[in-house]
Design an enzyme around this catalytic site. Structure first.
Site, PDB file in Angstrom:
ATOM      1  N   ASN A 199      20.143  74.181  11.684  1.00 17.00           N
ATOM      2  CA  ASN A 199      20.763  74.540  12.962  1.00 17.00           C
ATOM      3  C   ASN A 199      19.595  74.775  13.913  1.00 17.00           C
ATOM      4  O   ASN A 199      18.975  75.834  13.898  1.00 17.00           O
ATOM      5  CB  ASN A 199      21.604  75.800  12.758  1.00 17.00           C
ATOM      6  CG  ASN A 199      22.278  76.263  14.038  1.00 17.00           C
ATOM      7  OD1 ASN A 199      22.100  75.671  15.110  1.00 17.00           O
ATOM      8  ND2 ASN A 199      23.039  77.338  13.942  1.00 17.00           N
ATOM      9  N   ARG A 206      23.898  70.968  12.474  1.00 15.63           N
ATOM     10  CA  ARG A 206      24.879  71.447  13.450  1.00 15.63           C
ATOM     11  C   ARG A 206      24.557  70.781  14.784  1.00 15.63           C
ATOM     12  O   ARG A 206      23.436  70.881  15.290  1.00 15.63           O
ATOM     13  CB  ARG A 206      24.743  72.951  13.596  1.00 15.63           C
ATOM     14  CG  ARG A 206      25.724  73.490  14.573  1.00 15.63           C
ATOM     15  CD  ARG A 206      25.604  74.963  14.687  1.00 15.63           C
ATOM     16  NE  ARG A 206      26.674  75.461  15.527  1.00 15.63           N
ATOM     17  CZ  ARG A 206      26.887  76.732  15.724  1.00 15.63           C
ATOM     18  NH1 ARG A 206      26.133  77.627  15.149  1.00 15.63           N
ATOM     19  NH2 ARG A 206      27.875  77.114  16.510  1.00 15.63           N
ATOM     20  N   HIS A 215      32.478  76.261  18.862  1.00 17.23           N
ATOM     21  CA  HIS A 215      32.577  77.117  17.667  1.00 17.23           C
ATOM     22  C   HIS A 215      33.515  76.498  16.628  1.00 17.23           C
ATOM     23  O   HIS A 215      34.106  77.195  15.796  1.00 17.23           O
ATOM     24  CB  HIS A 215      33.087  78.544  18.008  1.00 17.23           C
ATOM     25  CG  HIS A 215      32.105  79.351  18.799  1.00 17.23           C
ATOM     26  ND1 HIS A 215      32.462  80.077  19.910  1.00 17.23           N
ATOM     27  CD2 HIS A 215      30.778  79.525  18.669  1.00 17.23           C
ATOM     28  CE1 HIS A 215      31.401  80.674  20.414  1.00 17.23           C
ATOM     29  NE2 HIS A 215      30.345  80.339  19.674  1.00 17.23           N
ATOM     30  N   ARG A 251      26.004  84.952  28.692  1.00 18.71           N
ATOM     31  CA  ARG A 251      26.744  83.932  29.462  1.00 18.71           C
ATOM     32  C   ARG A 251      27.934  84.574  30.173  1.00 18.71           C
ATOM     33  O   ARG A 251      28.567  85.470  29.629  1.00 18.71           O
ATOM     34  CB  ARG A 251      27.240  82.823  28.533  1.00 18.71           C
ATOM     35  CG  ARG A 251      26.126  81.930  28.039  1.00 18.71           C
ATOM     36  CD  ARG A 251      26.660  80.903  27.051  1.00 18.71           C
ATOM     37  NE  ARG A 251      26.066  81.072  25.747  1.00 18.71           N
ATOM     38  CZ  ARG A 251      26.541  80.560  24.615  1.00 18.71           C
ATOM     39  NH1 ARG A 251      27.640  79.838  24.628  1.00 18.71           N
ATOM     40  NH2 ARG A 251      25.922  80.756  23.473  1.00 18.71           N
ATOM     41  N   GLU A 301      29.609  79.022   8.925  1.00 20.48           N
ATOM     42  CA  GLU A 301      29.475  77.681   9.511  1.00 20.48           C
ATOM     43  C   GLU A 301      28.562  76.799   8.663  1.00 20.48           C
ATOM     44  O   GLU A 301      28.781  75.598   8.536  1.00 20.48           O
ATOM     45  CB  GLU A 301      28.899  77.807  10.932  1.00 20.48           C
ATOM     46  CG  GLU A 301      29.871  78.441  11.894  1.00 20.48           C
ATOM     47  CD  GLU A 301      29.209  79.149  13.057  1.00 20.48           C
ATOM     48  OE1 GLU A 301      28.542  80.178  12.845  1.00 20.48           O
ATOM     49  OE2 GLU A 301      29.341  78.663  14.192  1.00 20.48           O
TER      50      GLU A 301
END
Ligand code: ADP
Length: 393
Positions: A9, A92, A180, A240, A378
């Site tokens: 990732n 990813r 996600h 964010r 994940e």
């Protein structure tokens, strides 16, 4: 010598990795770690599957190229335990665009397509793709698989994914994608074992980490989510903004004379919990603070979860279950409590001692909505996809 699937990732300043044992049906985790500070002070750390530290290295102040970082991780893996043989690598990749709604072998032609999506995710996509190119150049026979954060949302109906913009723009790909997805897919696959009713019903999953979003699932399929065209939409996050009247952006450009990079920096790196509190984008720091600005940022965070949850419950025409996951969702009983308070109107009732002890079920017997805490994974989702796509068993 053990065969392993390596999961990478890669971001702009860090590369996270995990290695999974191909010999075990369930793909046991044998190692994980990261190199962070690639642009300033690179530092490597690794842990075994039980969380015991197995390695660390400090390069001091300076810069480490992705190429060297990937080579270091590969070498570290090969030289540990009795030697690990990497048989496939899963990556990813934040954006699969309209073309990729499933994980895919990352061939040179696929990479060319994925590079075209860089403008849609400028802060993530180029860094996600870089190690794939680096590895393909060094070892062209290594099977590599790209797994997308957008793919799980490909089941959303056009009503959920379309902006009210001229149709020509929609056709060009200006639409809601959702992110996600690897986390939501892992939860969707886990629900039948942990919470069979939630797996079959109308469920909202709250992925609350540094990035944060909600996903509405009907019988385990994504039907709507709070993130849209980019990973900037929806809930306020660590740094964010989450959703915003688009007129604010026009104002920043026209009246405040900001340039596009300045607006990007503001919305991605200086907004959210950090911007509102002026203290930190890290929830733990805010929860530990007695500054009223930290308290207000937390109040706003919980309120926004409540608002967005209401919107997704409307998209689902009801709510049977709510699932919390990711850093904040899994570990903060306080934020779960506050978010659930915002959802009392639709019959959410939590059991405070179950919530304090982390669940997995944290709702009361009389709650109209079952509330769960389920850790996401994940990396394991990527490893499973990589094994399937690469056709190794
Ligand atoms: P990422 O999105 O980078 O994978 P994580 O899912 O690890 O991030 O989530 C990071 C967030 O989780 C941070 O805001 C951190 O403060 C928060 N967090 C982690 N543990 C706790 C905790 N025990 N209480 C409150 N917040 C926590």
């Amino acid at each position: 010598m053990a065969d392993v699937i390596l999961v990478l990732n890669a971001g702009s300043s860090s590369i996270k990795f995990s290695a999974f044992d191909m010999q075990s049906e369930t793909l046991g985790l044998i190692m994980r770690g990261q190199i962070e500070g690639l642009l300033s002070a690179p530092r490597f750390v690794a842990f075994d599957g039980h969380g015991h530290q197995t390695g660390d290295k400090d390069w001091g102040a300076g810069h480490l190229e992705h190429e060297e970082a990937v080579a270091y991780i590969g070498e570290f893996l090969r030289s540990h335990r009795e030697g690990n043989r990497v048989v496939a690598i899963g990556h990813r990749v934040v954006h699969g665009g309209q073309a990729f709604s499933q994980p895919v072998a990352a061939t040179p032609a696929v990479l060319d397509e994925l590079e075209k999506l860089i403008p849609l995710a400028p802060l993530h996509q180029p860094h996600n793709l870089k190690p794939i190119r680096v590895i393909a150049a060094r070892d062209p026979d290594m099977p590599q698989v790209a797994c997308f954060d957008t793919a799980f949302h490909a089941t959303q109906p056009a009503l959920a994914s379309t902006f009210a913009l001229p149709a020509a723009l929609t056709e060009q790909g200006v639409r809601r994608y959702g992110f996600h997805g690897l986390s939501y897919e892992y939860i969707a696959r886990t629900l039948p074992d942990v919470a069979p009713d939630a797996a079959k019903g109308r469920t909202v999953v709250a992925h609350l980490g540094n990035g944060a979003s909600l996903c509405a699932m009907a019988a385990g399929r994504s039907v709507a989510s709070t993130m849209g065209f980019t990973a900037l939409d929806g809930l306020p996050m660590g740094t964010r903004s989450g959703n915003l009247d688009p007129g604010v952006i026009l104002y920043l450009l026209d009246a405040l004379k900001m340039d596009t990079r300045g607006v990007e920096d503001l919305l991605y790196r200086h907004s959210g919990l950090l911007g509102v509190s002026g203290i930190s984008g890290d929830m733990r720091t805010l929860l530990a603070s007695d500054d009223p600005r930290a308290a207000f940022a937390i109040d706003l965070y919980a309120y926004r979860i409540g608002r967005e949850l209401g919107s997704l419950a409307a998209a689902l025409q009801g709510l049977d279950a709510l699932v919390f996951t990711a850093g904040i969702g899994e570990h903060s009983a306080e934020i779960r409590r506050r978010a659930c308070e915002q959802a009392r109107w639709c019959g959410v009732e939590i059991d405070s001692s179950a919530n304090e002890s982390g669940g997995p079920c944290i709702s009361t017997a009389s709650s109209k909505v079952a509330v769960w805490v389920i850790p996401t994974n994940e990396e394991l989702m990527i490893a499973r996809h990589t094994r399937d796509v690469a056709g190794i068993a």
